[in-house]
Design a protein around this motif. Structure first.
Motif, mmCIF file in Angstrom:
data_model
loop_
_atom_site.group_PDB
_atom_site.id
_atom_site.type_symbol
_atom_site.label_atom_id
_atom_site.label_comp_id
_atom_site.label_asym_id
_atom_site.label_seq_id
_atom_site.Cartn_x
_atom_site.Cartn_y
_atom_site.Cartn_z
ATOM 1 N N GLY A 85 -17.173 26.278 -22.172
ATOM 2 C CA GLY A 85 -16.684 26.891 -23.386
ATOM 3 C C GLY A 85 -15.866 28.144 -23.171
ATOM 4 N N VAL A 86 -15.714 28.591 -21.914
ATOM 5 C CA VAL A 86 -14.940 29.796 -21.638
ATOM 6 C C VAL A 86 -13.511 29.421 -21.255
ATOM 7 C CG1 VAL A 86 -14.762 31.843 -20.167
ATOM 8 C CG2 VAL A 86 -17.001 31.017 -20.898
ATOM 9 N N THR A 87 -13.362 28.409 -20.422
ATOM 10 C CA THR A 87 -12.022 27.980 -20.017
ATOM 11 C C THR A 87 -11.708 26.626 -20.634
ATOM 12 O OG1 THR A 87 -12.857 26.898 -18.050
ATOM 13 C CG2 THR A 87 -12.137 29.200 -17.821
ATOM 14 N N CYS A 88 -10.437 26.429 -20.863
ATOM 15 C CA CYS A 88 -9.963 25.167 -21.437
ATOM 16 C C CYS A 88 -8.899 24.583 -20.516
ATOM 17 C CB CYS A 88 -9.355 25.394 -22.821
ATOM 18 S SG CYS A 88 -10.560 25.834 -24.079
ATOM 19 N N ARG A 89 -8.884 23.265 -20.409
ATOM 20 C CA ARG A 89 -7.833 22.562 -19.668
ATOM 21 C C ARG A 89 -6.708 22.256 -20.635
ATOM 22 N NH1 ARG A 89 -10.743 17.503 -17.347
ATOM 23 N NH2 ARG A 89 -8.883 16.687 -18.320
ATOM 24 N N VAL A 90 -5.506 22.443 -20.188
ATOM 25 C CA VAL A 90 -4.329 22.121 -20.986
ATOM 26 C C VAL A 90 -3.664 20.918 -20.346
ATOM 27 C CG1 VAL A 90 -2.118 22.929 -21.851
ATOM 28 C CG2 VAL A 90 -4.019 24.508 -21.688
ATOM 29 N N LEU A 91 -3.581 19.828 -21.084
ATOM 30 C CA LEU A 91 -2.913 18.610 -20.618
ATOM 31 C C LEU A 91 -1.557 18.523 -21.305
ATOM 32 C CD1 LEU A 91 -5.885 16.108 -20.934
ATOM 33 C CD2 LEU A 91 -5.169 17.383 -18.919
ATOM 34 N N ASP A 92 -0.572 18.053 -20.589
ATOM 35 C CA ASP A 92 0.767 17.878 -21.150
ATOM 36 C C ASP A 92 0.956 16.408 -21.490
ATOM 37 O OD1 ASP A 92 1.335 20.558 -20.768
ATOM 38 O OD2 ASP A 92 2.168 20.220 -18.762
ATOM 39 N N PHE A 93 1.334 16.142 -22.726
ATOM 40 C CA PHE A 93 1.589 14.778 -23.179
ATOM 41 C C PHE A 93 3.092 14.608 -23.348
ATOM 42 C CE2 PHE A 93 2.315 11.705 -26.606
ATOM 43 C CZ PHE A 93 1.705 10.596 -26.056
ATOM 44 N N HIS A 94 3.660 13.708 -22.575
ATOM 45 C CA HIS A 94 5.098 13.445 -22.643
ATOM 46 C C HIS A 94 5.330 12.366 -23.703
ATOM 47 C CE1 HIS A 94 5.865 15.812 -19.023
ATOM 48 N NE2 HIS A 94 4.702 15.330 -18.609
ATOM 49 N N ASN A 95 5.936 12.769 -24.786
ATOM 50 C CA ASN A 95 6.099 11.874 -25.930
ATOM 51 C C ASN A 95 7.038 10.715 -25.624
ATOM 52 O OD1 ASN A 95 5.257 11.351 -28.571
ATOM 53 N ND2 ASN A 95 7.168 12.142 -29.410
ATOM 54 N N ASP A 96 8.026 10.918 -24.794
ATOM 55 C CA ASP A 96 8.979 9.848 -24.486
ATOM 56 C C ASP A 96 8.344 8.729 -23.668
ATOM 57 O OD1 ASP A 96 10.985 11.165 -25.837
ATOM 58 O OD2 ASP A 96 11.655 12.241 -24.048
ATOM 59 N N SER A 97 7.537 9.101 -22.658
ATOM 60 C CA SER A 97 6.964 8.089 -21.771
ATOM 61 C C SER A 97 5.507 7.773 -22.092
ATOM 62 C CB SER A 97 7.066 8.549 -20.314
ATOM 63 O OG SER A 97 6.288 9.723 -20.136
ATOM 64 N N GLY A 98 4.829 8.659 -22.823
ATOM 65 C CA GLY A 98 3.420 8.453 -23.131
ATOM 66 C C GLY A 98 2.499 8.869 -22.006
ATOM 67 N N ALA A 99 3.039 9.542 -20.996
ATOM 68 C CA ALA A 99 2.239 9.954 -19.846
ATOM 69 C C ALA A 99 1.533 11.274 -20.131
ATOM 70 C CB ALA A 99 3.135 10.110 -18.617
ATOM 71 N N ILE A 100 0.332 11.403 -19.609
ATOM 72 C CA ILE A 100 -0.428 12.643 -19.710
ATOM 73 C C ILE A 100 -0.556 13.212 -18.305
ATOM 74 C CG2 ILE A 100 -2.658 13.661 -20.270
ATOM 75 C CD1 ILE A 100 -2.996 11.551 -22.407
ATOM 76 N N THR A 101 -0.148 14.453 -18.139
ATOM 77 C CA THR A 101 -0.236 15.098 -16.830
ATOM 78 C C THR A 101 -1.145 16.309 -16.932
ATOM 79 O OG1 THR A 101 1.717 16.432 -17.266
ATOM 80 C CG2 THR A 101 2.065 14.346 -16.141
ATOM 81 N N GLU A 102 -1.797 16.608 -15.800
ATOM 82 C CA GLU A 102 -2.691 17.764 -15.739
ATOM 83 C C GLU A 102 -1.849 19.033 -15.832
ATOM 84 O OE1 GLU A 102 -6.247 19.620 -15.692
ATOM 85 O OE2 GLU A 102 -6.014 17.454 -15.547
ATOM 86 N N GLY A 103 -2.262 19.905 -16.687
ATOM 87 C CA GLY A 103 -1.533 21.153 -16.873
ATOM 88 C C GLY A 103 -2.255 22.310 -16.217
ATOM 89 N N ARG A 104 -2.510 23.330 -16.944
ATOM 90 C CA ARG A 104 -3.112 24.551 -16.413
ATOM 91 C C ARG A 104 -4.456 24.795 -17.080
ATOM 92 N NH1 ARG A 104 0.550 25.077 -20.176
ATOM 93 N NH2 ARG A 104 0.324 26.554 -21.858
#
Length: 144
Positions: free
Chosen positions: A92-111
């Motif tokens: 509950g202290v840190t959150c993962r940010v995932l990037d969702f690429h709308n054109d391809s539908g791919a989800i990549t690990e963010g920060r």
């Protein structure tokens, strides 16, 4: 002796008068129909011209209000077509940010970011649950 109640026999002159009257009536009817047809064609053509000018000039009525100005995140998404999904990392202290690429539908690990820095966007639990969405839709129509 001639019967006074019986109609007299029509002579050639009488047929000629009836024929002229019939021809006059036919000409009058033809002129009236021609005039009505001209009025109809002019009316339809003028309506078509007005409609064409209206569409060309942009005189359309709009039922929707002017769009709201875009904030920085919306402008970034419009430019890159990449959205960000924030998930709690468990403690509950840190959150993962995932990037969702709308054109391809791919989800990549963010920060990883602190959850305190994450924008407060209230999540409606009914909206995220399929049964809750159905209940809210049913509730909307039952209130009316």
């Amino acid at each position: 002796m001639a019967d006074p109640a019986a109609p007299p026999l029509a002579s050639g002159r009488h047929f000629e008068l009836l024929s002229r009257q019939r021809q006059k009536a036919q000409r009058r009817l033809f002129r009236e129909r021609s005039r009505n047809a001209r009025v109809a064609v002019v009316g339809v053509a003028s309506l078509a011209v007005l409609l064409g000018l209206g569409l060309h000039s942009g005189w359309m009525l709009t039922s929707s209000p002017a769009p709201a100005p875009l904030d920085a995140r919306s402008r970034e998404f419009a430019a890159t077509h990449v959205g960000h999904i924030q998930l709690s990392a468990g403690e509950g202290v840190t959150c993962r940010v995932l990037d969702f690429h709308n054109d391809s539908g791919a989800i990549t690990e963010g920060r990883r970011v602190l959850c305190v820095e994450a924008p407060d966007t209230p999540v409606d639990p009914l909206a995220s649950d399929a049964n809750g969405r159905a209940s809210s839709i049913r509730g909307f129509f039952s209130r009316r």
